[in-house]
Scaffold this motif. Structure first.
Motif, PDB file in Angstrom:
ATOM      1  N   LYS A   1       0.812  -1.213   0.000  1.00 17.61           N
ATOM      2  CA  LYS A   1       0.000   0.000   0.000  1.00 17.61           C
ATOM      3  C   LYS A   1       0.848   1.266   0.000  1.00 17.61           C
ATOM      4  N   ARG A   2       1.709   1.411   1.015  1.00 14.94           N
ATOM      5  CA  ARG A   2       2.465   2.662   1.117  1.00 14.94           C
ATOM      6  C   ARG A   2       3.665   2.513   2.037  1.00 14.94           C
ATOM      7  N   GLY A   3       4.529   3.503   1.999  1.00 18.92           N
ATOM      8  CA  GLY A   3       5.661   3.605   2.907  1.00 18.92           C
ATOM      9  C   GLY A   3       5.424   4.776   3.851  1.00 18.92           C
ATOM     10  N   ILE A   4       5.956   4.661   5.056  1.00 22.36           N
ATOM     11  CA  ILE A   4       5.806   5.709   6.062  1.00 22.36           C
ATOM     12  C   ILE A   4       7.185   6.136   6.540  1.00 22.36           C
ATOM     13  N   ASN A   5       7.491   7.417   6.394  1.00 25.01           N
ATOM     14  CA  ASN A   5       8.729   7.997   6.919  1.00 25.01           C
ATOM     15  C   ASN A   5       9.967   7.197   6.497  1.00 25.01           C
ATOM     16  N   LEU A   6      10.056   6.904   5.207  1.00 28.68           N
ATOM     17  CA  LEU A   6      11.205   6.155   4.705  1.00 28.68           C
ATOM     18  C   LEU A   6      12.462   7.018   4.756  1.00 28.68           C
ATOM     19  N   ALA A   7      13.593   6.367   4.833  1.00 27.04           N
ATOM     20  CA  ALA A   7      14.880   7.061   4.942  1.00 27.04           C
ATOM     21  C   ALA A   7      15.195   7.843   3.668  1.00 27.04           C
ATOM     22  N   VAL A   8      15.812   8.999   3.853  1.00 24.82           N
ATOM     23  CA  VAL A   8      16.268   9.812   2.726  1.00 24.82           C
ATOM     24  C   VAL A   8      17.585   9.219   2.229  1.00 24.82           C
ATOM     25  N   ARG A   9      17.659   8.926   0.932  1.00 27.23           N
ATOM     26  CA  ARG A   9      18.876   8.352   0.359  1.00 27.23           C
ATOM     27  C   ARG A   9      19.466   9.231  -0.736  1.00 27.23           C
ATOM     28  N   ASP A  10      18.698  10.189  -1.237  1.00 27.04           N
ATOM     29  CA  ASP A  10      19.216  11.174  -2.170  1.00 27.04           C
ATOM     30  C   ASP A  10      19.415  12.476  -1.382  1.00 27.04           C
ATOM     31  N   THR A  11      19.620  13.580  -2.040  1.00 30.24           N
ATOM     32  CA  THR A  11      19.899  14.839  -1.356  1.00 30.24           C
ATOM     33  C   THR A  11      18.778  15.246  -0.405  1.00 30.24           C
ATOM     34  N   LYS A  12      17.545  15.263  -0.898  1.00 25.36           N
ATOM     35  CA  LYS A  12      16.421  15.718  -0.073  1.00 25.36           C
ATOM     36  C   LYS A  12      15.324  14.682   0.094  1.00 25.36           C
ATOM     37  N   SER A  13      15.317  13.658  -0.720  1.00 23.30           N
ATOM     38  CA  SER A  13      14.242  12.684  -0.702  1.00 23.30           C
ATOM     39  C   SER A  13      14.772  11.346  -1.214  1.00 23.30           C
ATOM     40  N   SER A  14      13.877  10.509  -1.705  1.00 25.35           N
ATOM     41  CA  SER A  14      14.246   9.215  -2.279  1.00 25.35           C
ATOM     42  C   SER A  14      13.257   8.866  -3.371  1.00 25.35           C
ATOM     43  N   ASP A  15      13.623   7.868  -4.176  1.00 24.29           N
ATOM     44  CA  ASP A  15      12.766   7.341  -5.234  1.00 24.29           C
ATOM     45  C   ASP A  15      12.519   5.859  -4.933  1.00 24.29           C
ATOM     46  N   PRO A  16      11.644   5.573  -3.956  1.00 26.13           N
ATOM     47  CA  PRO A  16      11.534   4.208  -3.438  1.00 26.13           C
ATOM     48  C   PRO A  16      10.718   3.244  -4.298  1.00 26.13           C
ATOM     49  N   TYR A  17      11.105   1.972  -4.180  1.00 23.04           N
ATOM     50  CA  TYR A  17      10.334   0.848  -4.711  1.00 23.04           C
ATOM     51  C   TYR A  17      10.574  -0.337  -3.802  1.00 23.04           C
ATOM     52  N   VAL A  18       9.698  -1.338  -3.873  1.00 20.76           N
ATOM     53  CA  VAL A  18       9.758  -2.514  -3.001  1.00 20.76           C
ATOM     54  C   VAL A  18       9.989  -3.749  -3.853  1.00 20.76           C
ATOM     55  N   ILE A  19      10.870  -4.633  -3.357  1.00 24.17           N
ATOM     56  CA  ILE A  19      11.057  -5.957  -3.957  1.00 24.17           C
ATOM     57  C   ILE A  19      10.609  -6.998  -2.932  1.00 24.17           C
ATOM     58  N   ALA A  20       9.706  -7.898  -3.347  1.00 18.91           N
ATOM     59  CA  ALA A  20       9.260  -9.010  -2.511  1.00 18.91           C
ATOM     60  C   ALA A  20       9.851 -10.295  -3.084  1.00 18.91           C
ATOM     61  N   THR A  21      10.445 -11.108  -2.206  1.00 24.14           N
ATOM     62  CA  THR A  21      11.092 -12.350  -2.620  1.00 24.14           C
ATOM     63  C   THR A  21      10.557 -13.506  -1.783  1.00 24.14           C
ATOM     64  N   LEU A  22      10.222 -14.603  -2.432  1.00 23.79           N
ATOM     65  CA  LEU A  22       9.807 -15.833  -1.771  1.00 23.79           C
ATOM     66  C   LEU A  22      10.448 -16.983  -2.526  1.00 23.79           C
ATOM     67  N   ASP A  23      11.297 -17.734  -1.830  1.00 25.25           N
ATOM     68  CA  ASP A  23      12.072 -18.801  -2.457  1.00 25.25           C
ATOM     69  C   ASP A  23      12.823 -18.215  -3.662  1.00 25.25           C
ATOM     70  N   ASP A  24      12.599 -18.733  -4.858  1.00 26.73           N
ATOM     71  CA  ASP A  24      13.310 -18.236  -6.033  1.00 26.73           C
ATOM     72  C   ASP A  24      12.484 -17.233  -6.846  1.00 26.73           C
ATOM     73  N   GLN A  25      11.372 -16.764  -6.284  1.00 29.58           N
ATOM     74  CA  GLN A  25      10.505 -15.807  -6.971  1.00 29.58           C
ATOM     75  C   GLN A  25      10.812 -14.388  -6.495  1.00 29.58           C
ATOM     76  N   LYS A  26      10.759 -13.451  -7.412  1.00 31.20           N
ATOM     77  CA  LYS A  26      11.024 -12.057  -7.073  1.00 31.20           C
ATOM     78  C   LYS A  26      10.084 -11.178  -7.886  1.00 31.20           C
ATOM     79  N   THR A  27       9.483 -10.193  -7.230  1.00 33.02           N
ATOM     80  CA  THR A  27       8.592  -9.263  -7.904  1.00 33.02           C
ATOM     81  C   THR A  27       8.741  -7.889  -7.257  1.00 33.02           C
TER      82      THR A  27
END
Length: 167
Positions: A13-39
């Motif tokens: 659904k969403r992220g809350i108060n994620l860490a800043v990794r660029d100068t002022k913000s971030s461009d986040p995405y999520v990877i979910a992995t189960l066994d050998d599957q990744k999405t």
């Protein structure tokens, strides 16, 4: 599909108060992995409180498996930066099935289990596993590990072939 117990549908659904990794913000995405599957989810540009509302589907074969969730900051050059990780333990879902309830007679919204936060499940607050629309569903806020701050809000559904939770 031999050996398949069911499908895990993750609505990231969403992220809350994620860490800043660029100068002022971030461009986040999520990877979910189960066994050998990744999405993965889509990338949300310049936002530490992103709303993804993406549905990711994984095939469940091992009832002891854990879903690994990693949040990354997309970088234009070089490797993407990690913004935190967490895991989803699916054992509580399997326990709901082992309780021996007649799943055909469970009305929508019935609480099947109540899960308290522990250091092992990374829940930010308590959460219930419920029967809903023929599925086992849990809404959860997961704390990210290995990072100074951040949570990910996920709904997980366990869909079992040939088994309905309601009439």
């Amino acid at each position: 599909m031999e050996g398949v117990l069911g499908l895990l549908k993750l609505r990231v659904k969403r992220g809350i108060n994620l860490a800043v990794r660029d100068t002022k913000s971030s461009d986040p995405y999520v990877i979910a992995t189960l066994d050998d599957q990744k999405t993965k989810t889509k990338i949300i540009k310049g936002n530490c409180n992103p709303v993804w509302d993406d549905e990711l589907t994984l095939t469940l074969k091992d009832p002891e498996a854990r879903v690994h969730i990693a949040v990354y900051d997309k970088d234009m050059f070089g490797n993407d930066d990690i913004m935190g990780e967490t895991e989803i333990d699916i054992k509580p879902y399997m326990e709901c099935l082992r309780m021996g309830k007649n799943l055909n007679n469970v009305p929508d919204g019935t609480k099947l289990d109540h899960v308290q936060p522990t250091e092992h499940n990374n829940l930010a607050n308590e959460s219930s596993i419920v029967g809903e629309n023929g599925k086992i569903v849990q809404d959860m806020n997961l704390r990210l590990k290995g990072v100074e701050c951040g949570e990910v809000v996920i709904q997980i559904e366990l869909v079992l072939p040939g088994r309905k939770l309601h009439v």
